[in-house]
Design a protein around this motif. Structure first.
Motif, PDB file in Angstrom:
ATOM      1  N   ILE A 113       1.023  -0.924  -0.348  1.00 26.09           N
ATOM      2  CA  ILE A 113       0.054  -0.187   0.057  1.00 26.09           C
ATOM      3  C   ILE A 113       0.500   0.913   0.141  1.00 26.09           C
ATOM      4  O   ILE A 113       0.903   1.943  -0.888  1.00 26.09           O
ATOM      5  N   ILE A 114       1.878   1.703   1.148  1.00 23.72           N
ATOM      6  CA  ILE A 114       2.656   2.586   0.604  1.00 23.72           C
ATOM      7  C   ILE A 114       3.672   2.528  -0.604  1.00 23.72           C
ATOM      8  O   ILE A 114       4.294   3.962  -0.785  1.00 23.72           O
ATOM      9  N   SER A 115       3.904   1.356  -0.960  1.00 25.52           N
ATOM     10  CA  SER A 115       4.574   1.695  -2.924  1.00 25.52           C
ATOM     11  C   SER A 115       2.981   3.043  -3.779  1.00 25.52           C
ATOM     12  O   SER A 115       4.441   2.941  -4.253  1.00 25.52           O
ATOM     13  N   GLU A 116       2.263   2.685  -3.575  1.00 20.83           N
ATOM     14  CA  GLU A 116       1.306   3.459  -4.077  1.00 20.83           C
ATOM     15  C   GLU A 116       1.649   4.519  -3.881  1.00 20.83           C
ATOM     16  O   GLU A 116       1.606   5.592  -5.055  1.00 20.83           O
ATOM     17  N   VAL A 117       2.243   5.670  -2.993  1.00 16.74           N
ATOM     18  CA  VAL A 117       2.252   6.503  -2.495  1.00 16.74           C
ATOM     19  C   VAL A 117       3.520   7.379  -3.304  1.00 16.74           C
ATOM     20  O   VAL A 117       3.952   8.205  -4.064  1.00 16.74           O
ATOM     21  N   TYR A 118       4.639   6.512  -3.900  1.00 16.39           N
ATOM     22  CA  TYR A 118       5.735   6.468  -4.508  1.00 16.39           C
ATOM     23  C   TYR A 118       5.627   6.822  -5.718  1.00 16.39           C
ATOM     24  O   TYR A 118       6.660   7.111  -6.609  1.00 16.39           O
ATOM     25  N   ARG A 119       4.675   6.222  -6.311  1.00 19.60           N
ATOM     26  CA  ARG A 119       4.064   6.192  -7.790  1.00 19.60           C
ATOM     27  C   ARG A 119       4.260   7.818  -7.995  1.00 19.60           C
ATOM     28  O   ARG A 119       3.753   8.313  -7.899  1.00 19.60           O
ATOM     29  N   PRO A 120       5.059   7.772  -9.487  1.00 19.56           N
ATOM     30  CA  PRO A 120       4.648   8.553 -10.136  1.00 19.56           C
ATOM     31  C   PRO A 120       2.993   8.988 -10.944  1.00 19.56           C
ATOM     32  O   PRO A 120       3.447   8.757 -11.748  1.00 19.56           O
ATOM     33  N   VAL A 121       1.753   9.407 -10.004  1.00 18.36           N
ATOM     34  CA  VAL A 121       0.139   9.262 -10.547  1.00 18.36           C
ATOM     35  C   VAL A 121       0.014  10.689 -10.820  1.00 18.36           C
ATOM     36  O   VAL A 121       0.846  12.112 -10.183  1.00 18.36           O
ATOM     37  N   ASP A 122      -1.156  10.789 -11.259  1.00 24.17           N
ATOM     38  CA  ASP A 122      -1.775  12.416 -11.010  1.00 24.17           C
ATOM     39  C   ASP A 122      -1.961  12.766 -10.129  1.00 24.17           C
ATOM     40  O   ASP A 122      -2.817  11.124  -9.149  1.00 24.17           O
ATOM     41  N   ASP A 123      -2.480  13.398  -9.614  1.00 18.67           N
ATOM     42  CA  ASP A 123      -2.896  13.972  -7.752  1.00 18.67           C
ATOM     43  C   ASP A 123      -4.431  13.283  -7.790  1.00 18.67           C
ATOM     44  O   ASP A 123      -4.555  12.943  -6.541  1.00 18.67           O
ATOM     45  N   ARG A 124      -5.320  13.067  -8.717  1.00 12.64           N
ATOM     46  CA  ARG A 124      -6.401  12.800  -8.202  1.00 12.64           C
ATOM     47  C   ARG A 124      -6.378  11.217  -7.995  1.00 12.64           C
ATOM     48  O   ARG A 124      -7.786  10.915  -7.335  1.00 12.64           O
ATOM     49  N   LEU A 125      -5.094  10.815  -8.632  1.00 15.19           N
ATOM     50  CA  LEU A 125      -5.267   9.050  -8.447  1.00 15.19           C
ATOM     51  C   LEU A 125      -5.122   8.920  -6.437  1.00 15.19           C
ATOM     52  O   LEU A 125      -4.762   8.530  -5.743  1.00 15.19           O
ATOM     53  N   ARG A 126      -3.942  10.395  -6.433  1.00 14.46           N
ATOM     54  CA  ARG A 126      -3.893  10.546  -4.319  1.00 14.46           C
ATOM     55  C   ARG A 126      -5.032  10.511  -3.803  1.00 14.46           C
ATOM     56  O   ARG A 126      -5.522  10.239  -2.736  1.00 14.46           O
ATOM     57  N   ILE A 127      -6.221  11.304  -4.532  1.00 15.60           N
ATOM     58  CA  ILE A 127      -7.183  11.186  -4.063  1.00 15.60           C
ATOM     59  C   ILE A 127      -8.552  10.437  -3.481  1.00 15.60           C
ATOM     60  O   ILE A 127      -8.705   9.751  -3.156  1.00 15.60           O
ATOM     61  N   VAL A 128      -8.122   9.152  -4.970  1.00 15.18           N
ATOM     62  CA  VAL A 128      -8.575   7.560  -4.634  1.00 15.18           C
ATOM     63  C   VAL A 128      -8.077   6.932  -3.861  1.00 15.18           C
ATOM     64  O   VAL A 128      -8.904   6.396  -3.490  1.00 15.18           O
ATOM     65  N   LEU A 129      -6.923   7.205  -4.218  1.00 17.50           N
ATOM     66  CA  LEU A 129      -6.460   6.890  -2.883  1.00 17.50           C
ATOM     67  C   LEU A 129      -6.842   6.149  -1.671  1.00 17.50           C
ATOM     68  O   LEU A 129      -6.795   5.756  -0.728  1.00 17.50           O
ATOM     69  N   LEU A 130      -6.772   7.844  -0.917  1.00 14.83           N
ATOM     70  CA  LEU A 130      -7.328   7.766   0.244  1.00 14.83           C
ATOM     71  C   LEU A 130      -8.875   7.355   0.298  1.00 14.83           C
ATOM     72  O   LEU A 130      -9.824   6.914   1.296  1.00 14.83           O
ATOM     73  N   TRP A 131      -9.795   7.701  -0.770  1.00 16.55           N
ATOM     74  CA  TRP A 131     -11.425   7.747  -0.709  1.00 16.55           C
ATOM     75  C   TRP A 131     -10.902   5.950  -0.766  1.00 16.55           C
ATOM     76  O   TRP A 131     -11.828   5.096   0.203  1.00 16.55           O
ATOM     77  N   ALA A 132     -10.393   4.549  -1.250  1.00 17.96           N
ATOM     78  CA  ALA A 132     -10.462   3.421  -1.412  1.00 17.96           C
ATOM     79  C   ALA A 132     -10.158   3.065   0.334  1.00 17.96           C
ATOM     80  O   ALA A 132     -10.466   2.653   0.327  1.00 17.96           O
ATOM     81  N   LEU A 133      -8.689   3.721   0.765  1.00 16.96           N
ATOM     82  CA  LEU A 133      -8.833   3.165   2.329  1.00 16.96           C
ATOM     83  C   LEU A 133      -9.755   3.194   3.355  1.00 16.96           C
ATOM     84  O   LEU A 133     -10.181   2.767   4.297  1.00 16.96           O
ATOM     85  N   GLU A 134     -10.640   4.887   3.031  1.00  8.86           N
ATOM     86  CA  GLU A 134     -11.543   4.923   4.357  1.00  8.86           C
ATOM     87  C   GLU A 134     -12.994   4.127   3.569  1.00  8.86           C
ATOM     88  O   GLU A 134     -12.741   3.199   4.423  1.00  8.86           O
ATOM     89  N   SER A 135     -13.004   3.452   2.672  1.00 13.41           N
ATOM     90  CA  SER A 135     -14.410   2.230   2.270  1.00 13.41           C
ATOM     91  C   SER A 135     -13.834   1.201   3.008  1.00 13.41           C
ATOM     92  O   SER A 135     -14.549   0.392   3.700  1.00 13.41           O
TER      93      SER A 135
END
Length: 274
Positions: A113-135
């Motif tokens: 999961i923390i490896s996802e943070v280090y991926r060079p991704v679109d900022d919007r996907l970082r918000i999606v990451l938070l939503w997935a964790l909340e779910s």
């Protein structure tokens, strides 16, 4: 983005049917029901870094503010967890235990999961990451809060009890704003595909983690004593049986079926594990 949010909802429903949740049993003291809890330690601590680093890497000012606010609202929950573990086990977790073999699946999932943070991704996907964790948290804490309330443990626990759920409810307005913002986003097919793949990886990590937690529950059941079958009685000659029937008075009260032997509950010790 609506397709991504719908996919998260489907993953959440599937996660709720993970065998771990159906294996949780409430017919024993809270310390035994929640004996798996220390095995979550590595993830609970890593989660705080996931939120911190995710906010750090966001470039867009608006999205950074959202991620930073989310991190702030989750701050301190790790202390609730530590307090709950102490209440449930009467001790603290050693570093050696947390990095032991019994906690490998939790660590592997946390690293994924923390490896996802280090991926060079679109900022919007970082918000999606938070939503997935909340779910995932909605599923897990909904279950543990029910257990805590049923066991009368809400006055002892915070992280695993309704206290946590109420704290999350105070952030409901923020979550609604976040959901509305996400739904309004338009993603290119490439970014949408990246978002869907990320959600799948996150839920795969949680499946791995909860598979590991389930091992404890299966081992606990395997260690429960099985009621012993009565030893076979030696054959008695017919003449002897007739004679003994007049001389022996059975000291057994058959009037109450509840006097039949029952298997004893296993006296399982609660160990520190993450």
């Amino acid at each position: 983005m609506k397709a991504v949010l719908q996919h998260i909802a489907v993953c959440e429903a599937r996660f709720a049917s993970h065998p771990f949740f159906s294996d949780l049993r409430m017919d024993r003291p809270i310390e035994q029901v929640m004996a798996f809890a220390p095995r979550l330690t590595f993830w609970v601590m890593t989660f705080q870094d996931v939120l911190r680093l995710n906010a750090h890497f966001v470039q867009d000012a608006h999205f950074k503010a959202l991620a930073t606010r989310h991190h702030a609202e989750e701050s301190g929950h790790d202390q609730w967890f530590e307090d709950d573990i102490a209440a449930l086990t009467g001790g603290s977790l050693s570093i050696g235990t947390m990095y032991g073999k019994a906690h490998a699946k939790t660590r592997d999932a946390a690293y994924a999961i923390i490896s996802e943070v280090y991926r060079p991704v679109d900022d919007r996907l970082r918000i999606v990451l938070l939503w997935a964790l909340e779910s995932t948290s909605h599923v897990f804490f909904g279950r543990t809060a029910t257990i805590s309330a049923a066991q009368g443990a809400d006055d002892r626990l915070k992280y695993f009890s309704d206290h946590h759920m109420k704290a999350e409810a105070q952030h409901a307005v923020f979550e609604q704003e976040l959901a509305a913002e996400l739904e309004s986003m338009e993603l290119s097919p490439e970014v949408r595909a990246d978002a869907l793949a990320m959600v799948d990886r996150i839920y795969a990590a949680f499946d791995l983690m909860f598979d590991g937690l389930r091992v404890h529950l299966e081992r606990e059941r395997a260690e429960e004593p099985v009621a012993a079958s009565p030893a076979p009685q030696p054959a008695v000659e017919a003449d002897e049986a007739d004679d003994d029937a007049h001389d022996v008075e059975l000291d057994v009260d058959l009037s109450d079926d509840d006097d039949s032997p029952r298997p004893l509950m296993a006296d399982l010790s609660v160990h520190r594990a993450a």
